[in-house]
Design an enzyme around this catalytic site. Structure first.
Site, PDB file in Angstrom:
ATOM      1  N   LYS A   9       0.825  -1.213   0.000  1.00 10.30           N
ATOM      2  CA  LYS A   9       0.000   0.000   0.000  1.00 10.30           C
ATOM      3  C   LYS A   9       0.860   1.265   0.000  1.00 10.30           C
ATOM      4  O   LYS A   9       2.077   1.215   0.269  1.00 10.30           O
ATOM      5  CB  LYS A   9      -0.936  -0.042   1.220  1.00 10.30           C
ATOM      6  CG  LYS A   9      -1.947  -1.202   1.159  1.00 10.30           C
ATOM      7  CD  LYS A   9      -2.942  -1.141   2.321  1.00 10.30           C
ATOM      8  CE  LYS A   9      -3.939  -2.285   2.237  1.00 10.30           C
ATOM      9  NZ  LYS A   9      -4.969  -2.184   3.319  1.00 10.30           N
ATOM     10  N   TYR A  49     -12.362  -2.290  -3.741  1.00  9.51           N
ATOM     11  CA  TYR A  49     -12.871  -2.374  -2.364  1.00  9.51           C
ATOM     12  C   TYR A  49     -14.399  -2.287  -2.296  1.00  9.51           C
ATOM     13  O   TYR A  49     -14.947  -1.973  -1.238  1.00  9.51           O
ATOM     14  CB  TYR A  49     -12.232  -1.277  -1.503  1.00  9.51           C
ATOM     15  CG  TYR A  49     -10.827  -1.623  -1.053  1.00  9.51           C
ATOM     16  CD1 TYR A  49     -10.588  -2.703  -0.186  1.00  9.51           C
ATOM     17  CD2 TYR A  49      -9.735  -0.873  -1.462  1.00  9.51           C
ATOM     18  CE1 TYR A  49      -9.305  -3.019   0.237  1.00  9.51           C
ATOM     19  CE2 TYR A  49      -8.441  -1.183  -1.046  1.00  9.51           C
ATOM     20  CZ  TYR A  49      -8.246  -2.258  -0.182  1.00  9.51           C
ATOM     21  OH  TYR A  49      -6.972  -2.560   0.248  1.00  9.51           O
ATOM     22  N   PHE A  57     -15.467   3.424   6.761  1.00 16.33           N
ATOM     23  CA  PHE A  57     -14.087   3.763   6.382  1.00 16.33           C
ATOM     24  C   PHE A  57     -13.850   3.721   4.869  1.00 16.33           C
ATOM     25  O   PHE A  57     -12.742   3.978   4.422  1.00 16.33           O
ATOM     26  CB  PHE A  57     -13.098   2.827   7.100  1.00 16.33           C
ATOM     27  CG  PHE A  57     -13.280   1.352   6.824  1.00 16.33           C
ATOM     28  CD1 PHE A  57     -12.794   0.771   5.659  1.00 16.33           C
ATOM     29  CD2 PHE A  57     -13.939   0.540   7.742  1.00 16.33           C
ATOM     30  CE1 PHE A  57     -12.962  -0.582   5.406  1.00 16.33           C
ATOM     31  CE2 PHE A  57     -14.110  -0.832   7.502  1.00 16.33           C
ATOM     32  CZ  PHE A  57     -13.613  -1.386   6.316  1.00 16.33           C
ATOM     33  N   ARG A  85      -1.880 -14.565   4.765  1.00 15.20           N
ATOM     34  CA  ARG A  85      -2.552 -13.776   5.815  1.00 15.20           C
ATOM     35  C   ARG A  85      -1.840 -13.964   7.151  1.00 15.20           C
ATOM     36  O   ARG A  85      -1.761 -13.042   7.958  1.00 15.20           O
ATOM     37  CB  ARG A  85      -4.043 -14.108   5.897  1.00 15.20           C
ATOM     38  CG  ARG A  85      -4.805 -13.507   4.718  1.00 15.20           C
ATOM     39  CD  ARG A  85      -6.265 -13.252   4.990  1.00 15.20           C
ATOM     40  NE  ARG A  85      -6.529 -12.193   5.925  1.00 15.20           N
ATOM     41  CZ  ARG A  85      -6.994 -10.985   5.596  1.00 15.20           C
ATOM     42  NH1 ARG A  85      -7.224 -10.649   4.340  1.00 15.20           N
ATOM     43  NH2 ARG A  85      -7.225 -10.089   6.525  1.00 15.20           N
ATOM     44  N   THR A  91      -5.349  -7.068  10.733  1.00 17.10           N
ATOM     45  CA  THR A  91      -5.632  -5.791  10.057  1.00 17.10           C
ATOM     46  C   THR A  91      -5.088  -4.607  10.844  1.00 17.10           C
ATOM     47  O   THR A  91      -4.489  -3.689  10.279  1.00 17.10           O
ATOM     48  CB  THR A  91      -7.171  -5.638   9.882  1.00 17.10           C
ATOM     49  OG1 THR A  91      -7.679  -6.801   9.239  1.00 17.10           O
ATOM     50  CG2 THR A  91      -7.511  -4.400   9.080  1.00 17.10           C
ATOM     51  N   ARG A 102       2.613  -6.478   9.057  1.00 14.00           N
ATOM     52  CA  ARG A 102       1.884  -5.310   9.582  1.00 14.00           C
ATOM     53  C   ARG A 102       2.454  -4.860  10.929  1.00 14.00           C
ATOM     54  O   ARG A 102       2.525  -3.660  11.202  1.00 14.00           O
ATOM     55  CB  ARG A 102       0.395  -5.627   9.655  1.00 14.00           C
ATOM     56  CG  ARG A 102      -0.255  -5.553   8.253  1.00 14.00           C
ATOM     57  CD  ARG A 102      -1.621  -6.158   8.234  1.00 14.00           C
ATOM     58  NE  ARG A 102      -2.396  -5.777   7.054  1.00 14.00           N
ATOM     59  CZ  ARG A 102      -3.542  -6.352   6.713  1.00 14.00           C
ATOM     60  NH1 ARG A 102      -4.051  -7.325   7.452  1.00 14.00           N
ATOM     61  NH2 ARG A 102      -4.195  -5.953   5.642  1.00 14.00           N
ATOM     62  N   ASN A 112      -2.055   0.146   6.720  1.00 18.37           N
ATOM     63  CA  ASN A 112      -1.521  -1.099   7.279  1.00 18.37           C
ATOM     64  C   ASN A 112      -0.620  -1.877   6.312  1.00 18.37           C
ATOM     65  O   ASN A 112      -0.556  -3.103   6.348  1.00 18.37           O
ATOM     66  CB  ASN A 112      -2.654  -1.951   7.851  1.00 18.37           C
ATOM     67  CG  ASN A 112      -3.672  -2.349   6.797  1.00 18.37           C
ATOM     68  OD1 ASN A 112      -3.542  -1.979   5.645  1.00 18.37           O
ATOM     69  ND2 ASN A 112      -4.667  -3.113   7.194  1.00 18.37           N
ATOM     70  N   HIS A 115      -2.193  -5.376   1.491  1.00 16.53           N
ATOM     71  CA  HIS A 115      -3.475  -6.054   1.305  1.00 16.53           C
ATOM     72  C   HIS A 115      -3.226  -7.545   1.173  1.00 16.53           C
ATOM     73  O   HIS A 115      -2.185  -7.953   0.651  1.00 16.53           O
ATOM     74  CB  HIS A 115      -4.158  -5.553   0.021  1.00 16.53           C
ATOM     75  CG  HIS A 115      -5.341  -6.394  -0.362  1.00 16.53           C
ATOM     76  ND1 HIS A 115      -6.566  -6.258   0.249  1.00 16.53           N
ATOM     77  CD2 HIS A 115      -5.467  -7.411  -1.255  1.00 16.53           C
ATOM     78  CE1 HIS A 115      -7.404  -7.157  -0.262  1.00 16.53           C
ATOM     79  NE2 HIS A 115      -6.763  -7.870  -1.187  1.00 16.53           N
ATOM     80  N   GLU A 126      -9.033 -11.506  -7.329  1.00 15.49           N
ATOM     81  CA  GLU A 126      -8.206 -10.307  -7.138  1.00 15.49           C
ATOM     82  C   GLU A 126      -6.930 -10.347  -7.975  1.00 15.49           C
ATOM     83  O   GLU A 126      -6.491  -9.301  -8.473  1.00 15.49           O
ATOM     84  CB  GLU A 126      -7.879 -10.139  -5.648  1.00 15.49           C
ATOM     85  CG  GLU A 126      -9.114  -9.750  -4.841  1.00 15.49           C
ATOM     86  CD  GLU A 126      -8.842  -9.570  -3.358  1.00 15.49           C
ATOM     87  OE1 GLU A 126      -9.782  -9.186  -2.645  1.00 15.49           O
ATOM     88  OE2 GLU A 126      -7.694  -9.805  -2.907  1.00 15.49           O
TER      89      GLU A 126
END
Ligand code: ADP
Ligand code: MG
Length: 136
Positions: A9, A49, A57, A85, A91, A102, A112, A115, A126
């Site tokens: 990100k 998203y 948010f 993950r 998150t 993270r 964070n 993704h 995705e």
């Protein structure tokens, strides 16, 4: 073999930690099938998203994701979705375990660092959002 999508990100690219994050992904045994650096348009971020569009948010998230360049990475591995993950952590970095991406690099629950796809099905969808099959 499963596929999952990583997006490094804008916060992490600004901090120049994309190289460290890619190394962590490689060290965890993932194969990089494709990688692109790009600046998302508002439309792209809104579409990506879309599942969150009713969340409070959502607008801030779209603004953040378009605030600078990102790196999108198509990953492959056995158990890729769950293993990736686990590698990135929760998150909210305040809840992420030591040694996770993270925990190490996120600024906040919004900013964070990365993704990660949340299911095997979404991993495929995705990856397809950013990569044509002929590019992988
Ligand atoms: P994850 O990225 O861990 O799958 P979600 O799918 O729930 O998390 O949310 C998507 C993204 O939206 C998060 O990675 C984060 O950037 C942002 N986000 C989620 N919840 C919040 C929140 N409560 N406040 C601000 N941003 C949030
Ligand atoms: Mg999610």
């Amino acid at each position: 073999m499963e596929r999952t999508l990583c997006i490094i990100k804008p916060d992490a690219v600004k901090k120049k930690v994309q190289g460290s994050i890619i190394q962590m992904i490689l060290d965890a045994g993932f194969k990089i099938l494709g990688m692109k650096m790009l600046h998302l348009s508002k439309k792209q971020a809104q579409k990506f998203y879309e599942v969150h569009k009713e969340r409070p948010f959502y607008n801030d998230l779209v603004d953040f994701m378009t605030s600078g360049p990102v790196v999108t990475i198509a990953l492959e591995k056995d158990n890729a979705v769950t293993d990736y993950r686990y590698l990135i952590g929760a998150t909210d970095p305040a809840e992420a375990k030591e040694g996770t991406v993270r925990k190490m690099f996120a600024n906040s629950k919004q900013e964070n660092a990365v993704h990660g796809s949340d299911s095997v099905e979404n991993g495929k969808i995705e990856v397809g959002f950013f990569f044509a099959e002929s590019e992988l």
